[in-house]
Design a protein around this motif. Structure first.
Motif, PDB file in Angstrom:
ATOM      1  N   LEU A  94      36.932  38.134 -29.323  1.00  0.00           N
ATOM      2  CA  LEU A  94      38.055  37.914 -28.406  1.00  0.00           C
ATOM      3  C   LEU A  94      37.574  37.784 -26.959  1.00  0.00           C
ATOM      4  N   PHE A  95      36.622  38.636 -26.583  1.00  0.00           N
ATOM      5  CA  PHE A  95      36.095  38.584 -25.212  1.00  0.00           C
ATOM      6  C   PHE A  95      35.331  37.281 -24.983  1.00  0.00           C
ATOM      7  N   LEU A  96      34.598  36.839 -25.987  1.00  0.00           N
ATOM      8  CA  LEU A  96      33.824  35.604 -25.867  1.00  0.00           C
ATOM      9  C   LEU A  96      34.740  34.388 -25.738  1.00  0.00           C
ATOM     10  N   ILE A  97      35.784  34.342 -26.548  1.00  0.00           N
ATOM     11  CA  ILE A  97      36.745  33.234 -26.443  1.00  0.00           C
ATOM     12  C   ILE A  97      37.402  33.240 -25.064  1.00  0.00           C
ATOM     13  N   PHE A  98      37.732  34.433 -24.565  1.00  0.00           N
ATOM     14  CA  PHE A  98      38.336  34.552 -23.232  1.00  0.00           C
ATOM     15  C   PHE A  98      37.399  34.004 -22.165  1.00  0.00           C
ATOM     16  N   LEU A  99      36.116  34.369 -22.209  1.00  0.00           N
ATOM     17  CA  LEU A  99      35.147  33.909 -21.210  1.00  0.00           C
ATOM     18  C   LEU A  99      34.951  32.398 -21.251  1.00  0.00           C
TER      19      LEU A  99
END
Length: 236
Positions: free
Chosen positions: A20-25
């Motif tokens: 989720l954090f990677l997709i957000f970044l």
């Protein structure tokens, strides 16, 4: 069964945060698409380093008879060669698009130095190192898995997982090349990798999916306990 694989729980919580954090970044532009691609590739090296530590811990606690001065250098050279060959292939594919100016594919060290200069790669690496560190602590150290496996078993453990991971990365590199490194291609790679990761995470001791796979693979020649042990080893 799908619920046991993808439903958020204590076991896969780190993987959920990761994806989720990677997709957000990626979507806010803090991480380039190629940073995701090469971050996942570099994770193979991170996994290899942790595997060296696991081999040593297994030797220290459970397998004093093995020659650790041979086993660890042998693994480093063999595994390093395995990664180097796949690196050459990946650099060759990405060079076709021209989005990242690599030197010739066989110049592996110089190309990896170039990879570290891609915007977002340090962030992705920090995230992946953190994930692997948590996995090492809670999936290996805490349950004392060094008492379950011998050094030589751990030595060959990463190859199955890394083969699948690198296949995913190389397949994703084609999408990157033909989409000019688009965000959509990066998100698709993250999701595809997410599916593979969560299946591996779900295959744990006493899990429903592990028992189903064991039943499917059991042919009467190899005991279920041995099949279960090997599955846990290769997906650890």
């Amino acid at each position: 069964m799908l619920k046991s694989v993808f439903y958020p729980n204590k076991t896969n919580s780190f993987a959920w945060v990761n994806v989720l954090f990677l997709i957000f970044l990626v979507t806010i532009g803090k991480v380039e698409a190629y940073a995701v691609l090469f971050g996942y590739f570099l994770e193979s090296i991170i996994i290899g380093l942790f595997n060296v530590v696991k081999m040593y811990l297994s030797y220290k606690h459970n397998d004093k008879k093995v020659s650790i001065l041979f086993s660890i250098p042998f693994f480093i050279v063999h595994y390093g060669g395995f990664i180097a060959i796949q690196s050459i292939f990946l650099f060759g594919i990405v060079s076709i698009a021209g989005d990242v100016s690599f030197k010739e594919p066989f110049n592996v060290l110089a190309n990896f130095q170039k990879v570290l200069e891609i915007e977002g790669v340090p962030i992705v690496l920090a995230l992946l190192v953190g994930t692997q560190l948590m996995k090492f602590i809670f999936d290996f150290l805490v349950p004392k898995k060094y008492n379950q496996f011998k050094v030589n078993e751990i030595m060959f453990k990463p190859y199955f997982r890394i083969f699948i991971q690198q296949f995913t990365v190389i397949l994703g590199s084609f999408f990157m090349v033909f989409s000019n490194g688009s965000i959509v291609a990066a998100v698709l790679l993250i999701i595809f990798r997410f599916i593979v990761d969560f299946i591996f995470i779900a295959i744990k001791e006493d899990s429903e999916i592990l028992e189903r796979i064991v039943d499917k693979l059991h042919d009467g020649k190899t005991s279920k306990s041995e099949i279960r042990k090997q599955l846990l080893l290769f997906t650890e």
